[in-house]
Design a protein around this motif. Structure first.
Motif, PDB file in Angstrom:
ATOM      1  N   ILE A 169       0.878  -1.169   0.000  1.00 36.12           N
ATOM      2  CA  ILE A 169       0.000   0.000   0.000  1.00 36.12           C
ATOM      3  C   ILE A 169       0.915   1.218   0.000  1.00 36.12           C
ATOM      4  O   ILE A 169       1.773   1.349   0.880  1.00 36.12           O
ATOM      5  CB  ILE A 169      -0.883   0.016   1.270  1.00 36.12           C
ATOM      6  CG1 ILE A 169      -1.754  -1.251   1.324  1.00 36.12           C
ATOM      7  CG2 ILE A 169      -1.728   1.283   1.326  1.00 36.12           C
ATOM      8  CD1 ILE A 169      -2.356  -1.512   2.707  1.00 36.12           C
ATOM      9  N   ASP A 170       0.765   2.067  -1.009  1.00 34.49           N
ATOM     10  CA  ASP A 170       1.553   3.295  -1.085  1.00 34.49           C
ATOM     11  C   ASP A 170       0.581   4.456  -0.896  1.00 34.49           C
ATOM     12  O   ASP A 170      -0.107   4.875  -1.821  1.00 34.49           O
ATOM     13  CB  ASP A 170       2.262   3.367  -2.443  1.00 34.49           C
ATOM     14  CG  ASP A 170       3.086   4.644  -2.605  1.00 34.49           C
ATOM     15  OD1 ASP A 170       3.056   5.502  -1.693  1.00 34.49           O
ATOM     16  OD2 ASP A 170       3.760   4.779  -3.646  1.00 34.49           O
ATOM     17  N   GLN A 171       0.509   4.940   0.334  1.00 35.02           N
ATOM     18  CA  GLN A 171      -0.466   5.977   0.666  1.00 35.02           C
ATOM     19  C   GLN A 171       0.212   7.347   0.509  1.00 35.02           C
ATOM     20  O   GLN A 171       0.903   7.811   1.400  1.00 35.02           O
ATOM     21  CB  GLN A 171      -0.986   5.736   2.095  1.00 35.02           C
ATOM     22  CG  GLN A 171      -2.358   6.346   2.333  1.00 35.02           C
ATOM     23  CD  GLN A 171      -2.408   7.822   2.006  1.00 35.02           C
ATOM     24  OE1 GLN A 171      -1.697   8.604   2.598  1.00 35.02           O
ATOM     25  NE2 GLN A 171      -3.230   8.224   1.049  1.00 35.02           N
ATOM     26  N   GLY A 172       0.004   7.996  -0.625  1.00 32.60           N
ATOM     27  CA  GLY A 172       0.683   9.256  -0.942  1.00 32.60           C
ATOM     28  C   GLY A 172      -0.144  10.486  -0.616  1.00 32.60           C
ATOM     29  O   GLY A 172      -1.241  10.385  -0.057  1.00 32.60           O
TER      30      GLY A 172
ATOM     31  N   GLY B   4       3.082  -4.769   2.760  1.00 34.87           N
ATOM     32  CA  GLY B   4       3.999  -3.693   3.160  1.00 34.87           C
ATOM     33  C   GLY B   4       3.270  -2.362   3.023  1.00 34.87           C
ATOM     34  O   GLY B   4       2.435  -2.204   2.130  1.00 34.87           O
ATOM     35  N   ILE B   5       3.579  -1.434   3.904  1.00 35.34           N
ATOM     36  CA  ILE B   5       2.928  -0.119   3.844  1.00 35.34           C
ATOM     37  C   ILE B   5       3.989   0.982   3.783  1.00 35.34           C
ATOM     38  O   ILE B   5       4.922   0.998   4.594  1.00 35.34           O
ATOM     39  CB  ILE B   5       2.029   0.132   5.078  1.00 35.34           C
ATOM     40  CG1 ILE B   5       0.931  -0.942   5.163  1.00 35.34           C
ATOM     41  CG2 ILE B   5       1.407   1.538   5.023  1.00 35.34           C
ATOM     42  CD1 ILE B   5       0.028  -0.813   6.393  1.00 35.34           C
ATOM     43  N   THR B   6       3.825   1.876   2.817  1.00 35.38           N
ATOM     44  CA  THR B   6       4.637   3.097   2.797  1.00 35.38           C
ATOM     45  C   THR B   6       3.685   4.269   2.699  1.00 35.38           C
ATOM     46  O   THR B   6       2.565   4.126   2.200  1.00 35.38           O
ATOM     47  CB  THR B   6       5.674   3.093   1.660  1.00 35.38           C
ATOM     48  OG1 THR B   6       6.369   4.345   1.664  1.00 35.38           O
ATOM     49  CG2 THR B   6       5.031   2.894   0.302  1.00 35.38           C
ATOM     50  N   ASN B   7       4.111   5.428   3.179  1.00 32.32           N
ATOM     51  CA  ASN B   7       3.132   6.495   3.370  1.00 32.32           C
ATOM     52  C   ASN B   7       3.731   7.887   3.269  1.00 32.32           C
ATOM     53  O   ASN B   7       4.923   8.078   3.493  1.00 32.32           O
ATOM     54  CB  ASN B   7       2.504   6.333   4.769  1.00 32.32           C
ATOM     55  CG  ASN B   7       3.550   6.333   5.865  1.00 32.32           C
ATOM     56  OD1 ASN B   7       4.352   5.408   5.977  1.00 32.32           O
ATOM     57  ND2 ASN B   7       3.568   7.390   6.656  1.00 32.32           N
ATOM     58  N   GLN B   8       2.836   8.864   2.939  1.00 26.27           N
ATOM     59  CA  GLN B   8       3.201  10.284   3.071  1.00 26.27           C
ATOM     60  C   GLN B   8       3.617  10.474   4.528  1.00 26.27           C
ATOM     61  O   GLN B   8       2.959   9.983   5.442  1.00 26.27           O
ATOM     62  CB  GLN B   8       2.017  11.182   2.710  1.00 26.27           C
ATOM     63  CG  GLN B   8       0.707  10.855   3.414  1.00 26.27           C
ATOM     64  CD  GLN B   8      -0.358  11.947   3.282  1.00 26.27           C
ATOM     65  OE1 GLN B   8      -0.039  13.130   3.356  1.00 26.27           O
ATOM     66  NE2 GLN B   8      -1.598  11.561   3.103  1.00 26.27           N
ATOM     67  N   ARG B   9       4.713  11.183   4.729  1.00 27.07           N
ATOM     68  CA  ARG B   9       5.249  11.272   6.086  1.00 27.07           C
ATOM     69  C   ARG B   9       4.660  12.461   6.844  1.00 27.07           C
ATOM     70  O   ARG B   9       4.149  13.397   6.234  1.00 27.07           O
ATOM     71  CB  ARG B   9       6.774  11.427   6.008  1.00 27.07           C
ATOM     72  CG  ARG B   9       7.427  10.287   5.252  1.00 27.07           C
ATOM     73  CD  ARG B   9       8.915  10.495   5.100  1.00 27.07           C
ATOM     74  NE  ARG B   9       9.239  11.749   4.439  1.00 27.07           N
ATOM     75  CZ  ARG B   9      10.466  12.233   4.323  1.00 27.07           C
ATOM     76  NH1 ARG B   9      11.480  11.563   4.837  1.00 27.07           N
ATOM     77  NH2 ARG B   9      10.683  13.364   3.703  1.00 27.07           N
TER      78      ARG B   9
END
Ligand code: ADP
Length: 504
Positions: free
Chosen positions: A11-14, A80-85
């Motif tokens: 999941i790429d939460q931008g 896996g999760i990556t996200n707007q910081r």
């Protein structure tokens, strides 16, 4: 690698959209679903998101991607999760209801809270402990802003009924049906209250923002079994057994996704602006020239650090030529201007539309074009705008090299403008690095995928990942040193003159 029929879902939460990308065991994308969500701008300079909308779209993109790939949850090995910081959410832990919108990283509503702390002379203290500067970008002042502006939230937080999370934490909590409240080192290091030396929430810094400790998530390595995706059983019953095996902030994810595992290896993302991160291994390096120090990731019992710098205007200079000057219709048309032996005609374009960042730090500087003659054409100016990104990125990397003492031998490139071969070759000509453009430019998602894959044993080592990392093109310097020094000198003179003009 023994998992040929298995896949990793990321999941790429931008900032503008949420994507789900499913990768196969050879790191190829088998499905991608992307949905944009509402940008809420209640006042000038404020940007907010609706966390519930983000959650619903996340589930929708997972459903879509699973359908597209025609996969069952039994085929998925991990999530896996990556996200707007830095984007900040507070919610009630009993009802799950958010108490306010997500306050987005670029939102400025907590500026006054930060100004107050800066006036008290606290910047140096914050810099030493967190690697950051006191700025509304980071989460802590956003939390305080919600306490100060939304009724009862602080009281409820003191009673232990409120949870804080960046987007990774919120999605994890939702995915695990409220069981797990956690984050990873990379996201924690963007809050302005996480001590990156001692690896713990810092009581003294928390006090400055009046943040009670019980609202904070537990911090784990970026590669870790955080919990299981129990909330996805409506898509497929077996999801309750699928581990969420990585959380990591987007820029750090891109660093990992570019295989920048070693000291000094660096990535540069050429989008609207340009984001540059250098892996400094186990060394916390503080910058005097405005680079941020941050945690890159935690993995296998080790924490790695990074230096981070950014350029405000990269691809947006091309957008300006396209939309403001109407020189061409599509951004990619700028490449048609690249002709002949000296395509910029010796022109320098300093795109200081909103001031200049690292290492000049001048908010009042404005853009300038130098060296125009009667023979100058729109093509020359376009090429000079293309060259401006590599020049500015090199300025940032020059500071990184000087302050870290590490040479940059390896530079992974990505972002929408990195498809421009001339731009990448120009970047190579200005550096002594091997410039590597991967086949998969979704390096953010790739980073979260690699971390999750290592955590569940899908891949065994970083070395194995490097073998699977697909490279599309490598750029090496094709310019002699004398010519390179001349170009850099010309650029520096152009920047100095731009700064000088502002003072008139
Ligand atoms: P962001 O994620 O910041 O929105 P992207 O990574 O999607 O940005 O990149 C888009 C940027 O890349 C735009 O500013 C656009 O002008 C620029 N761009 C797209 N294609 C090219 C090209 N061929 N050459 C140079 N710049 C380009």
């Amino acid at each position: 690698m023994k998992n040929v029929n298995k896949y990793i879902l990321t999941i790429d939460q931008g900032t503008t959209s949420t994507r789900t990308i499913i990768f196969d065991s050879k790191t190829s994308i088998v499905a991608k679903s992307q949905m944009e969500f509402t940008q809420i701008c209640p006042k000038n300079g404020w940007v907010e998101h609706n966390p519930e909308e983000i959650w619903e779209l996340t589930v929708q993109t997972i459903k879509n991607a699973m359908n597209m790939a025609n996969l069952k949850a039994t085929n998925i090995m991990a999530i896996g999760i990556t996200n707007q910081r830095e984007t900040t959410i507070l919610w009630n832990k009993n009802t799950g209801k958010v108490v306010y919108n997500a306050i987005v990283w670029q939102s400025r509503q907590s500026q006054a809270i930060c100004d107050d702390l800066i006036k008290k002379g606290l910047n140096e203290k914050f810099h030493k402990k967190t690697g950051l500067i006191i700025n509304p970008y980071f989460s802590a002042s956003k939390i305080k802003w919600i306490f100060d502006n939304v009724k009862n939230v602080k009281e409820e937080a003191d009673k232990g009924n409120i949870l804080f999370g960046t987007i990774d934490t919120y999605l994890l909590w939702k995915l695990t049906k409220g069981e797990i409240h956690a984050t990873d080192y990379s996201n924690a290091s963007r809050t302005l209250v996480y001590n990156i030396i001692e690896l713990k929430w810092d009581e003294e810094l928390l006090n400055y923002f009046d943040i009670p400790k019980q609202i904070l998530p537990k911090v784990y390595p970026s590669g870790h079994i955080f919990g299981f995706a129990k909330a996805l059983t409506s898509i497929d019953k077996h999801f309750e057994k699928i581990p969420i095996a990585s959380l990591i902030g987007d820029q750090q994810a891109a660093l990992f996704g570019q295989c920048c595992f070693d000291e000094g290896s660096t990535k540069s993302t050429y989008g609207t602006g340009c984001f540059i991160l250098m892996n400094t291994n186990d060394k916390i390096i503080y910058s005097d020239k405005g680079l941020l120090t941050t945690i890159a990731w935690g993995l296998n019992g080790k924490v790695k650090y990074a230096l981070e710098g950014s350029v405000f205007v990269s691809g947006s200079a091309i957008q300006w030529l396209r939309d403001g000057m109407e020189l061409f219709k599509e951004s990619s048309d700028c490449e048609k201007s690249i002709r002949g032996k000296n395509p910029s005609g010796g022109i320098y374009f300093v795109p200081a539309f909103v001031g200049l960042g690292t290492p000049y730090w001048d908010n009042d500087a404005r853009g300038a074009i130098f060296g125009i003659t009667r023979a100058t054409t729109k093509d020359h100016i376009t090429v000079a705008a293309i060259e401006a990104s590599p020049y500015q990125a090199r300025d940032v990397m020059e500071v990184m090299i000087a302050e870290s003492g590490f040479p940059i031998n390896y530079l992974g490139v990505d972002g929408g403008a990195s498809v421009n071969n001339y731009m990448m070759q120009f970047q190579a000509n200005l550096l002594d690095a091997k410039i590597v453009r991967p086949t998969c430019l979704e390096t953010t998602a790739l980073g979260a995928m690699y971390l999750a894959a290592l955590t569940v044993g899908f891949y065994e080592s970083e070395e194995e990942i490097k073998r699977f990392h697909q490279v599309e093109k490598i750029f090496m310097r094709q310019l002699d040193d004398k010519k390179r020094q001349e170009l850099i000198k010309g650029w520096k003179i152009a920047v100095d003159a731009t700064l000088e003009f502002k003072n008139k």
